[in-house]
Scaffold this motif. Structure first.
Motif, PDB file in Angstrom:
ATOM      1  N   VAL A   8       0.838  -1.208   0.000  1.00  0.00           N
ATOM      2  CA  VAL A   8       0.000   0.000   0.000  1.00  0.00           C
ATOM      3  C   VAL A   8       0.863   1.244   0.000  1.00  0.00           C
ATOM      4  CG1 VAL A   8      -1.560   1.382   1.424  1.00  0.00           C
ATOM      5  CG2 VAL A   8      -2.068  -1.028   1.029  1.00  0.00           C
ATOM      6  N   HIS A   9       1.853   1.301   0.901  1.00  0.00           N
ATOM      7  CA  HIS A   9       2.693   2.500   1.018  1.00  0.00           C
ATOM      8  C   HIS A   9       3.646   2.625  -0.167  1.00  0.00           C
ATOM      9  CE1 HIS A   9       1.584   4.025   5.006  1.00  0.00           C
ATOM     10  NE2 HIS A   9       1.312   2.745   5.308  1.00  0.00           N
ATOM     11  N   ALA A  10       4.040   1.514  -0.756  1.00  0.00           N
ATOM     12  CA  ALA A  10       4.944   1.566  -1.904  1.00  0.00           C
ATOM     13  C   ALA A  10       4.243   2.064  -3.158  1.00  0.00           C
ATOM     14  CB  ALA A  10       5.536   0.175  -2.158  1.00  0.00           C
ATOM     15  N   GLU A  11       2.945   1.743  -3.300  1.00  0.00           N
ATOM     16  CA  GLU A  11       2.232   2.035  -4.539  1.00  0.00           C
ATOM     17  C   GLU A  11       1.382   3.296  -4.473  1.00  0.00           C
ATOM     18  OE1 GLU A  11      -0.035  -1.373  -5.638  1.00  0.00           O
ATOM     19  OE2 GLU A  11       1.667  -2.755  -5.378  1.00  0.00           O
ATOM     20  N   ASN A  12       1.251   3.901  -3.298  1.00  0.00           N
ATOM     21  CA  ASN A  12       0.369   5.066  -3.172  1.00  0.00           C
ATOM     22  C   ASN A  12       1.095   6.266  -2.590  1.00  0.00           C
ATOM     23  OD1 ASN A  12      -2.548   4.057  -3.834  1.00  0.00           O
ATOM     24  ND2 ASN A  12      -1.628   2.443  -2.594  1.00  0.00           N
ATOM     25  N   LYS A  13       0.721   7.417  -3.071  1.00  0.00           N
ATOM     26  CA  LYS A  13       1.337   8.678  -2.659  1.00  0.00           C
ATOM     27  C   LYS A  13       0.807   9.128  -1.298  1.00  0.00           C
ATOM     28  CE  LYS A  13       2.101  13.270  -4.707  1.00  0.00           C
ATOM     29  NZ  LYS A  13       1.729  14.140  -5.834  1.00  0.00           N
ATOM     30  N   ARG A  14      -0.474   8.865  -1.047  1.00  0.00           N
ATOM     31  CA  ARG A  14      -1.095   9.296   0.208  1.00  0.00           C
ATOM     32  C   ARG A  14      -1.922   8.142   0.768  1.00  0.00           C
ATOM     33  NH1 ARG A  14      -0.509  14.966   0.095  1.00  0.00           N
ATOM     34  NH2 ARG A  14      -0.115  15.743  -2.026  1.00  0.00           N
ATOM     35  N   VAL A  15      -1.752   7.876   2.051  1.00  0.00           N
ATOM     36  CA  VAL A  15      -2.485   6.813   2.748  1.00  0.00           C
ATOM     37  C   VAL A  15      -3.060   7.435   4.015  1.00  0.00           C
ATOM     38  CG1 VAL A  15      -2.349   4.548   3.834  1.00  0.00           C
ATOM     39  CG2 VAL A  15      -0.919   5.065   1.838  1.00  0.00           C
ATOM     40  N   ILE A  16      -4.398   7.473   4.139  1.00  0.00           N
ATOM     41  CA  ILE A  16      -5.032   8.191   5.250  1.00  0.00           C
ATOM     42  C   ILE A  16      -6.094   7.306   5.900  1.00  0.00           C
ATOM     43  CG2 ILE A  16      -6.369  10.230   5.874  1.00  0.00           C
ATOM     44  CD1 ILE A  16      -5.176  11.556   3.335  1.00  0.00           C
ATOM     45  N   PRO A  17      -5.867   6.824   7.104  1.00  0.00           N
ATOM     46  CA  PRO A  17      -6.915   6.092   7.832  1.00  0.00           C
ATOM     47  C   PRO A  17      -8.044   7.054   8.211  1.00  0.00           C
ATOM     48  CG  PRO A  17      -4.738   5.712   8.780  1.00  0.00           C
ATOM     49  CD  PRO A  17      -4.606   6.870   7.858  1.00  0.00           C
TER      50      PRO A  17
END
Length: 747
Positions: A550-559
């Motif tokens: 998830v973190h490798a493929e996405n610029k922003r990760v927001i729970p």
């Protein structure tokens, strides 16, 4: 020659010029006249067509010819505005009674534009000729010089019905708008007749004839009880609904259908496509599972939008959802503004009818005055001819004895016999008593010999008797207002008999559409945005299983929670809000949707600076920094708004937001410029401002320099920056004051 310099206050000139411009737009462009209900461009198009002889029983002519004549003679404001007006006058889905008969593609109710004017053709409708353009040759309205004083054009057209009500009007002027709904011709005529019989009639009594607006697209007006106030004040809101019909499947294998056969007037054009798109979004967002397919089967015969339903669908709930969530229920803002005596005025229903009726009296007075004048001239001529026939031998003797027509005319008018040769002294004495008028003398001299036949003389006397009857009739009409009222009523009854049509829009007091959404089960989700700005949410368990990917493929990760909102701050100073429920809820490997498609964010014009959830935002203050070094601290309560887009920060011309940090007062800030200057100061030196403020200067920039990077950190944190590709230990920088130049780092 000495210069004459006039000194004046600039603001006064600007004010006067703007007022002149505003009044020009209001009176000469956007707002219709209360008498004929037409804007200048519409009036000129119809008059130009009348001058071209484009009668209903003649062939169509190219629209380009009509536009050319209108522009060249009467309306020098560009061909597109003239052609647009011509197109609207032809469109029966916009006008209660279309005034132009078009041939070719004049656009569609779904928003398709008309073909170019070189392809389409047009002529007048019979209704337009009889009701809008009749009697123009009888001096019933004033004519004025056109823009270059080479032609004459009517100030208004002699329209015989209140066109403001029949066809309505829409226009945007300067500081004011007009929005008048269309009404049924037959009902309007009945109301005018009722007013003419009793000028003290009330609005409520008029509404016994005019039930309410009659939109050409049909549908329902569902706030009947509010119409009285709208008609008394001239303004208000009409609530419209489309017509929805349930069609059960004919066979067991056929699906039940909901069919939209009539739409609110406000849905005309691109809004039909948006309506279908909104239904698709409701299905995609799982607001309903009852719709299995959508098709637009509309044609020249009318609107037909078909929704196929799953078995045992809750039809009533689905209908209410369409009313609440789409434009199938909408409001039409009424503002019955028109020009009265060269001034804009908001008119009540009764006032519109009153102005139209007064205009009818004026038209008929001028018409019958003109007709009476002509008949009196004919009476004079016929009397002269009858008298001449009784003394025809003497007339012939005068003509034979005269050496020229001047002598004969002088003798007939003044009895001057001096130079005329008579056969007898008695004839000369009789000729000396002649006293014909100039008009009679001209008619006698132009009289043909066949008029001396016995039957022709009898015909002359019959014509004279008919003229006397007409004179008596015209004098009776002009001398008695009650008689003139009867003439107007008779004309209106003839118009109603020939042109009235059935009402299309139903008037009722409909029940409010009640729709309760299925309660949302609150759950934790994780928002993902990749480098192409495609966005989606996944469940928390899926995130935990694929955290590294998830973190490798996405610029922003927001729970966040699925009931929350996502805040997107951009470099143009905008804040775009998206409900998490509106973001596609997918599996980890599924492709999301572009942010542009589910918000007002425009990736071509702005860039994302910060993305966070509303819940996360609520616990912080935001530190804004711009490229030109302007800074401010904003309380996050400023961003608790309902709108999808708001201005989060005001910017100077050419400036952009480069950084937004969630921070408190005990943190440190380091600004780094493109030329390698670093300035470190405490965050509490930046004052708190409103979101509409530009802020204060954070750093003094030299020419051509700009803020390139912003670092925000706690005093205890180890933080590194970078300059010219080499690391910079920000903790070692000396704390300075805000709004200083900073230190240039030499590596």
């Amino acid at each position: 020659m000495a210069e004459n310099i006039i000194k004046t206050e600039y603001s006064e000139i600007m004010q006067k010029s703007y007022i002149d411009y505003a009044m020009s737009v209001i009176c000469a462009r956007a707002v219709p006249d209360a008498r004929d209900g037409l804007k200048p461009v519409q009036r000129r198009v119809l008059y130009a067509m009348n001058e071209l002889g484009l009668n209903y029983d003649k062939p169509h002519r190219k629209s380009a010819r009509i536009v050319g004549d209108t522009m060249g003679k009467f309306h020098p404001h560009g061909d597109s505005s003239i052609y647009d007006a011509l197109v609207v006058l032809e469109q029966d889905f916009k006008k209660g009674m279309a005034l132009v008969d078009g041939h070719g593609n004049f656009g569609s109710i779904e928003g398709d534009g008309a073909a170019a004017m070189r392809y389409t053709e047009a002529k007048l409708k019979k209704f337009t000729q009889d009701v809008y353009l009749a009697d123009l040759d009888k001096n019933v309205v004033d004519f004025v010089a056109n823009f270059d004083e080479t032609e004459k054009e009517p100030v208004v057209l002699p329209v015989r019905v209140p066109n403001l009500l029949v066809n309505g009007a829409e226009g945007i002027a300067v500081g004011m708008t007009t929005s008048i709904p269309a009404h049924n011709l037959g009902e309007v005529v009945d109301a005018v007749i009722a007013y003419l019989k009793n000028t003290g009639i009330t609005t409520m009594e008029l509404m016994e004839y005019i039930k309410g607006p009659d939109f050409p697209t049909g549908g329902f007006v569902v706030n009947k009880s509010e119409l009285r106030e709208i008609y008394e004040t001239g303004s208000g809101k009409i609530k419209l609904r489309g017509k929805v019909e349930f069609e059960p499947g004919k066979r067991k294998t056929d699906k039940d259908k909901l069919v939209i056969s009539e739409i609110p007037y406000t849905m005309i054009g691109a809004n039909i496509g948006k309506f279908i798109s909104d239904i698709c979004m409701l299905v995609e967002n799982k607001k309903t599972a009852d719709i299995t397919d959508i098709s637009n089967e509309s044609s020249k015969e009318g609107i037909r939008i078909v929704l196929e339903l799953r078995k045992n669908a809750d039809v009533k709930k689905l209908e209410n959802m369409l009313y609440k969530k789409t434009k199938l229920e909408d409001t039409f803002g009424v503002n019955m503004l028109a020009i009265v005596d060269n001034r804009p005025e908001v008119l009540s229903l009764k006032k519109i009818i009153e102005h139209s009726s007064n205009f009818q009296y004026e038209i008929l007075t001028r018409k019958y005055t003109t007709l009476l004048t002509k008949e009196l001239e004919q009476k004079e001529i016929k009397e002269g001819l009858i008298r001449a026939c009784n003394i025809i031998d003497l007339i012939i003797e005068i003509l034979r004895g005269s050496s020229n027509i001047k002598q004969a005319r002088d003798c007939l008018i003044n009895g001057n016999t001096g130079k005329i040769r008579f056969k007898s002294e008695a004839s000369e004495k009789e000729a000396a008593t002649l006293n014909f008028t100039e008009r009679q003398a001209t008619a006698i001299l132009e009289m043909r010999l066949y008029k001396l036949i016995g039957l022709e003389i009898l015909s002359l006397k019959k014509e004279y008797d008919a003229i006397l009857k007409k004179i008596a009739e015209y004098e009776k009409i002009l001398g008695n207002r009650d008689v003139m009222t009867k003439v107007i009523i008779k004309d209106l009854e003839d118009i109603r008999k020939e042109y009235a049509v059935e009402r299309k829009t139903a008037i009722e007091d409909g029940q409010a559409a009640v729709y309760e959404e299925n309660p949302v089960t609150e759950q934790e989700v994780v928002l993902l945005m990749d480098r192409f700005e495609y966005i989606k949410t996944i469940d928390a368990a899926s995130y935990e299983r694929n955290k590294e990917a998830v973190h490798a493929e996405n610029k922003r990760v927001i729970p966040c929670m699925n009931t929350d909102k996502i805040c997107i701050f951009t470099d143009t100073g905008n804040l775009h809000l998206i409900k998490v429920l509106d973001i596609p809820y997918l599996k980890f490997r599924d492709k999301g949707k572009p942010v542009d498609n589910i918000s007002n964010y425009n990736s071509k014009q702005e860039n994302i600076v910060l993305v966070c959830s509303a819940a996360e935002l609520a616990a912080n203050k935001l530190l804004f920094t711009t490229r030109q070094g302007m800074m401010k601290m904003v309380d996050t309560k400023e961003f608790e708004v309902v709108k999808k887009t708001v201005a989060a920060s005001k910017l100077a011309e050419g400036d952009r937001v480069i950084s937004i940090w969630k921070t408190g007062p005990d943190t440190l800030v380091v600004l780094q410029t493109a030329k390698g200057y670093f300035l470190k100061f405490r965050a509490d030196e930046v004052p708190e401002k409103k979101k509409g403020a530009i802020g204060v200067r954070g750093i003094k920039l030299s020419e051509d320099d700009f803020v390139e990077e912003v670092y925000v950190f706690e005093e205890s944190e180890e933080t590194q920056g970078e300059s010219a590709g080499k690391p910079v230990d920000l903790k070692k920088l000396k704390i300075a004051k805000r709004d200083t130049k900073g230190t240039k780092i030499r590596l």
